[in-house]
Design a protein around this motif. Structure first.
Motif, PDB file in Angstrom:
ATOM      1  N   ILE A   1       0.841  -1.202   0.000  1.00  0.00           N
ATOM      2  CA  ILE A   1       0.000   0.000   0.000  1.00  0.00           C
ATOM      3  C   ILE A   1       0.874   1.250   0.000  1.00  0.00           C
ATOM      4  CG2 ILE A   1      -1.691   1.335   1.310  1.00  0.00           C
ATOM      5  CD1 ILE A   1      -2.796  -1.335   2.360  1.00  0.00           C
ATOM      6  N   ALA A   2       1.922   1.237   0.839  1.00  0.00           N
ATOM      7  CA  ALA A   2       2.828   2.388   0.912  1.00  0.00           C
ATOM      8  C   ALA A   2       3.512   2.627  -0.420  1.00  0.00           C
ATOM      9  CB  ALA A   2       3.867   2.158   2.005  1.00  0.00           C
ATOM     10  N   ALA A   3       3.936   1.541  -1.059  1.00  0.00           N
ATOM     11  CA  ALA A   3       4.599   1.661  -2.364  1.00  0.00           C
ATOM     12  C   ALA A   3       3.635   2.233  -3.398  1.00  0.00           C
ATOM     13  CB  ALA A   3       5.117   0.301  -2.813  1.00  0.00           C
ATOM     14  N   ALA A   4       2.396   1.742  -3.382  1.00  0.00           N
ATOM     15  CA  ALA A   4       1.399   2.241  -4.334  1.00  0.00           C
ATOM     16  C   ALA A   4       1.119   3.724  -4.107  1.00  0.00           C
ATOM     17  CB  ALA A   4       0.110   1.441  -4.210  1.00  0.00           C
ATOM     18  N   MET A   5       1.041   4.129  -2.829  1.00  0.00           N
ATOM     19  CA  MET A   5       0.804   5.528  -2.506  1.00  0.00           C
ATOM     20  C   MET A   5       1.958   6.409  -3.000  1.00  0.00           C
ATOM     21  SD  MET A   5      -2.175   5.818  -1.035  1.00  0.00           S
ATOM     22  CE  MET A   5      -2.634   4.597  -2.279  1.00  0.00           C
ATOM     23  N   GLU A   6       3.183   5.929  -2.822  1.00  0.00           N
ATOM     24  CA  GLU A   6       4.334   6.727  -3.265  1.00  0.00           C
ATOM     25  C   GLU A   6       4.368   6.853  -4.783  1.00  0.00           C
ATOM     26  OE1 GLU A   6       9.169   7.099  -3.040  1.00  0.00           O
ATOM     27  OE2 GLU A   6       8.069   6.095  -1.428  1.00  0.00           O
TER      28      GLU A   6
END
Length: 405
Positions: free
Chosen positions: A40-45
């Protein structure tokens, strides 16, 4: 209308991108080891970074190695004009190096695209750079800025650096750099460049036309003006100025190879999930630079398309700056180096070396050409082959010319 629509869209998406940036950062800090949270964090970044910016990135050149010693570099303003600043990268060293003006393209990207070129030149030279401003930030009362203005501004920058200067032009400004040198030589200007290096520039686009050259000739100049020129919207300082928006230039560049950009963002996501921080940083840094766009003055864009890519004024002997005709044969004491990349699909082999034939007043021993195998357009001025194979030729041309004078 086009620019206003873009600006409205960017403004509407800005809150969601900021939220994604904040959420992604929070997840990294709190759940860095949990796979679901990492995804999720990677997708947000990735989402937060898929955006355009309109502010020049920092050059970030803090130091450079000179003769095996690390010396500090200070970025200083040498001269300010409405559409560009002459930057001086001053080194903390007593060594005396030849002064070099690096002429950067006035294109959809900022001059920071030449960051690596500057860093490499700093090893053996006193480097100045044309740092062109974003046209949407230039108030309307400063008037227009066309191809003639670019050429005359180069002359002013060269005069600010002073006698003994050398000029290196990368890509688009090669035509203006050659014209400026010819005018200065004709006037016996003491700041006429001692050497002129033209790298991957469109001196004669009739030779081996690329897709870019063909696109410029598919439609009359009026079509470009009607469809690609917009007025800067409120609240920017250059409100109502006619520009060729940087987001259009970037779109054109990315459309040439969309699959590659898609794959790069996919890799960024995968590297972040897998914890490959250094690999992710490489892609992140590239797109931070690549997605920083610079609006061009409408006059400069349209005149470049017409006079460089459509009517070929320089190689036909028809180029003028104001009321003056440009005569490359007037160049006599300036050493000339031309550089091309074998795989350049923007400025093909033969287009830059054409300058050698135009400069009939330069003696053969002052002319050099280098064709670099295995590189495309950007590889001419950045990357491993630039540093290991092209730069030594550039350095040799500059230092030899400095010694001759």
């Amino acid at each position: 209308m086009l620019y206003r629509a873009y600006q409205t869209s960017a403004d509407l998406l800005s809150p969601s991108r900021l939220a994604a940036q904040y959420l992604g950062s929070s997840l990294w800090q709190q759940n860095s080891q949990r796979s679901a949270a990492r995804r999720i964090a990677a997708a947000m970044e990735v989402y937060s970074r898929m955006r355009l910016t309109h502010t020049r990135p920092a050059y970030g050149i803090q130091s450079v190695t000179v003769d095996g010693e690390e010396v500090a570099v200070h970025e200083e303003v040498a001269l300010v004009a409405p559409f560009g600043t002459l930057l001086h990268f001053r080194k903390n060293t007593s060594a005396v190096h030849p002064p070099v003006l690096l002429a950067a393209p006035l294109s959809g990207h900022f001059a920071t695209l030449l960051r690596e070129t500057v860093r490499t030149l700093l090893r053996d030279h006193d480097v100045y750079l044309t740092d062109w401003h974003n046209a949407r930030d230039v108030p309307l009362w400063h008037g227009g800025f066309g191809l003639d203005d670019y050429t005359l501004q180069l002359i002013k920058f060269l005069e600010a650096v002073g006698p003994g200067v050398h000029m290196v032009a990368v890509c688009q400004p090669c035509v203006a750099a050659l014209a400026a040198t010819a005018l200065m030589a004709e006037d016996d200007n003491p700041s006429t460049p001692r050497s002129l290096t033209l790298m991957a520039g469109p001196v004669d686009c009739r030779i081996n036309p690329t897709a870019v050259n063909k696109l410029a000739n598919e439609r009359p100049i009026g079509w470009f003006e009607r469809n690609l020129i917009s007025r800067v919207p409120w609240p920017h300082a250059g409100m109502m100025r006619r520009v060729y928006p940087g987001f259009l230039q970037l779109t054109a560049f990315m459309s040439m190879n969309p699959e590659r950009h898609k794959q790069q963002f996919q890799k960024l996501f995968e590297y972040l999930v897998e914890g490959e921080i250094e690999k992710a940083a490489t892609i992140r840094d590239f797109y931070d630079e690549y997605l920083a766009v610079n609006d061009l003055p409408a006059e400069f864009y349209l005149e470049t398309v017409e006079r460089v890519f459509q009517t070929y004024d320089l190689p036909r002997g028809a180029l003028t700056v104001g009321e003056r005709k440009v005569n490359p044969a007037a160049i006599r004491r300036t050493a000339l180096l031309t550089v091309e990349g074998e795989r350049d699909d923007i400025c093909a082999v033969g287009q830059t070396v054409a300058a050698q034939d135009l400069c009939t007043g330069v003696r053969p021993y002052l002319k050099t050409h280098h064709l670099q195998a295995g590189v495309g357009h950007y590889g001419v001025f950045s990357g491993s082959k630039w540093n290991a194979q092209i730069y030594p030729r550039v350095r040799e041309a500059i230092h030899t010319a400095a010694e001759v004078h």
